[in-house]
Write a protein that holds these residues in place. Structure first.
Motif, short mmCIF file in Angstrom:
data_model
loop_
_atom_site.label_atom_id
_atom_site.label_comp_id
_atom_site.label_asym_id
_atom_site.label_seq_id
_atom_site.Cartn_x
_atom_site.Cartn_y
_atom_site.Cartn_z
N LYS A 4 0.85 -1.19 0.00
CA LYS A 4 0.00 0.00 0.00
C LYS A 4 0.88 1.24 0.00
CE LYS A 4 -4.05 -2.05 1.85
NZ LYS A 4 -5.31 -1.80 2.48
N TYR A 5 0.51 2.19 -0.85
CA TYR A 5 1.23 3.45 -0.98
C TYR A 5 0.26 4.60 -0.77
CZ TYR A 5 4.94 0.73 -3.15
OH TYR A 5 5.91 -0.20 -3.39
N GLN A 6 0.72 5.59 -0.04
CA GLN A 6 -0.06 6.81 0.15
C GLN A 6 0.32 7.76 -0.97
OE1 GLN A 6 0.48 8.62 3.95
NE2 GLN A 6 -0.97 10.26 3.54
N ALA A 7 -0.66 8.37 -1.58
CA ALA A 7 -0.42 9.26 -2.71
C ALA A 7 -1.24 10.53 -2.55
CB ALA A 7 -0.80 8.55 -4.01
N ALA A 8 -0.64 11.64 -2.91
CA ALA A 8 -1.37 12.91 -2.83
C ALA A 8 -1.04 13.75 -4.04
CB ALA A 8 -1.01 13.66 -1.55
N THR A 9 -2.01 14.51 -4.47
CA THR A 9 -1.81 15.43 -5.58
C THR A 9 -2.81 16.58 -5.45
OG1 THR A 9 -1.45 15.52 -7.97
CG2 THR A 9 -3.38 14.30 -7.22
#
Length: 103
Positions: A4-9
């Motif tokens: 699992k990877y946390q991603a933000a944009t």
């Protein structure tokens, strides 16, 4: 093995458009799309008034960082396309990849 990877944009909003309405529409659309994507969890969608944009935070399941970026990009592109005609959200060409992703 998927991790699992946390991603933000950030998605920019055209000037003159209502930031509250755009954030609400994007939140509703992302939640609906999330139900169809077992590899994506929408953590938060909120307005970023100083940038006149909407901040999106996801957790994606993928084999690695590059794959996580592709999953998140695909998900966000789907949300933006779903909203076209109702709200003008844009992703700058140099920002098509995630702002960050961590395991």
């Amino acid at each position: 093995m998927a991790r699992k990877y946390q991603a933000a944009t950030y998605l920019g909003l055209a000037q003159g458009q209502d930031l509250d309405a755009a954030a609400d529409l994007l939140r509703d659309t992302a939640r609906r799309l999330e139900e169809q994507r077992p590899d994506v969890d929408v953590i938060e969608i909120r307005k970023a008034p100083t940038l006149h944009s909407v901040r999106v935070e996801l957790v994606v399941e993928a084999e690695g960082f590059a794959a996580a970026a592709e999953v998140a990009e695909s998900f966000m592109n789907g949300a933006v396309v779903s909203l076209s005609g109702r709200v003008d959200l844009t992703v700058a060409k140099d920002k098509r990849r995630l702002a960050y992703a961590t395991a």
